[in-house]
Design an enzyme around this catalytic site. Sequence first.
Site, PDB file in Angstrom:
ATOM      1  N   GLN A 114       0.826  -1.222   0.125  1.00  0.00           N
ATOM      2  CA  GLN A 114      -0.165   0.023  -0.080  1.00  0.00           C
ATOM      3  C   GLN A 114       0.794   1.062   0.003  1.00  0.00           C
ATOM      4  O   GLN A 114       1.557   1.453   0.900  1.00  0.00           O
ATOM      5  CB  GLN A 114      -0.732  -0.061   1.080  1.00  0.00           C
ATOM      6  CG  GLN A 114      -1.623   1.301   1.556  1.00  0.00           C
ATOM      7  CD  GLN A 114      -2.193   1.206   2.971  1.00  0.00           C
ATOM      8  OE1 GLN A 114      -1.729   0.602   3.530  1.00  0.00           O
ATOM      9  NE2 GLN A 114      -3.195   2.024   3.016  1.00  0.00           N
ATOM     10  N   SER A 117       0.914   6.510   2.837  1.00  0.00           N
ATOM     11  CA  SER A 117       1.476   7.397   3.693  1.00  0.00           C
ATOM     12  C   SER A 117       2.643   8.319   3.215  1.00  0.00           C
ATOM     13  O   SER A 117       3.250   7.722   2.275  1.00  0.00           O
ATOM     14  CB  SER A 117       1.866   6.998   5.217  1.00  0.00           C
ATOM     15  OG  SER A 117       0.756   6.287   5.709  1.00  0.00           O
ATOM     16  N   SER A 149       4.592  -1.426   4.313  1.00  0.00           N
ATOM     17  CA  SER A 149       4.488  -2.866   4.691  1.00  0.00           C
ATOM     18  C   SER A 149       4.768  -3.696   3.348  1.00  0.00           C
ATOM     19  O   SER A 149       4.018  -3.761   2.516  1.00  0.00           O
ATOM     20  CB  SER A 149       3.601  -3.373   5.670  1.00  0.00           C
ATOM     21  OG  SER A 149       3.328  -2.561   6.891  1.00  0.00           O
ATOM     22  N   GLU A 232      -9.212  -1.918   5.570  1.00  0.00           N
ATOM     23  CA  GLU A 232      -7.905  -2.202   6.241  1.00  0.00           C
ATOM     24  C   GLU A 232      -8.250  -2.092   7.908  1.00  0.00           C
ATOM     25  O   GLU A 232      -7.699  -3.223   8.452  1.00  0.00           O
ATOM     26  CB  GLU A 232      -6.813  -1.021   6.206  1.00  0.00           C
ATOM     27  CG  GLU A 232      -5.750  -0.869   6.722  1.00  0.00           C
ATOM     28  CD  GLU A 232      -4.817   0.227   6.664  1.00  0.00           C
ATOM     29  OE1 GLU A 232      -3.480  -0.219   6.791  1.00  0.00           O
ATOM     30  OE2 GLU A 232      -5.062   1.289   6.636  1.00  0.00           O
TER      31      GLU A 232
END
Length: 395
Positions: A114, A117, A149, A232
């Site tokens: 993902q 951020s 991650s 999520e």
Amino acid sequence: MAQDLITGLTERVDRLLADHDPATTDRLEFLRARFDAGLAWVHFPEGLGGLGLPRDLQIHVDALLARAGAPDNDPRRNAIGLGMAAPTILAYGTEEQKKRFLRPLWTGEEIWCQLFSEPGAGSDLAALATRAERDGDHWRVNGQKVWTSGAHKARWAILVARSDPGAPKHRGMTYFVCDMTDPGVEVRPLRQITGEAEFNEVFLTDVRIPDDHRLGAEGEGWRVATATLMNERVAIGGGDPRRESGMIGAVARTWRERPELRTPELHDRLLRLWVESEVARLSGRRLRQKLAVGEPGPEGSAAKLTFARLAQQLSGLELELLAEDGLRYSDWTMRRPEIVEFTGRDAGYRYLRAKGNSIEGGTSEILRNIVAERVLGLPPEPRTDKDAPWKDLPR
């Protein structure tokens, strides 16, 4: 009616097992056949791994296959793909995208990460600065992402980028599927307090993404990203654990095995946290019942918020209970773990790793705002930047 559905699913599972004996069939071949039989996630449409049935019937399918010794798709290896990318692709992808991505995602052939951020927009995703500029039938993407991650093992990423800097920050974003093997994608490890590097920072330099890898309409990235984030938080905090599993199970086991460490004060704290863990577990079951009839809502934020708080309080209690033994950390090495395993490690690891639970998947501060405004109906905080062009906002 429900019994008829269960009977039909049982017959379908029996046919799968008869045609693909788990004892002699290659693991990947079996998983592909299971997907094609509609038994991957039964609530998905036919042809996309499902049968269009209620979500809660998946438990019946999983139990039958487990009893027969069939392999699963090792969901922890691809948690972001299964918990976030798949429901987003199903909701906003084209038919071609669904057929291209969902099968290898479910079987684990392609791992996902993902790219949301950013260093300057951690808690405020709508403030992101990564730019996506249209270039014919492609987009050229430049920017930096952080806390990613699994980026070091991922083939694909879900990516949100700024496509219109002149629009207000919530309306100038577009959502893409990014090929992590493309030129211009650089992944660097971020070492955590545990000594490991689950997370990464990702640099995007003139990465070309075809327009047919866009999810949703141009400029609707915020709406698509919101759906991803709700999924999520459900994936993190809305699981279906057994009673006294997870962190509470590890602490309770220590309590039973080390009676010499007990005190009345620690006993009271353990009982309180045991009750709170059980309440959270049962609340998660209710959340999954709601998911069976609709899309995830803000309740997932509350579930994730509770999960993070309990994990940190329980890991702290375990360290106090173990006294000096709790200071041991047996494996301080720089590693790139395949999965995050809380209960299979020592108490020192659990204590350190739990510190990240209130940051990853949405900070606890942001989740409290969501619960206050969208669950409790409290008035929102004043937002002076909501309608201003993103390019005019101070950064």
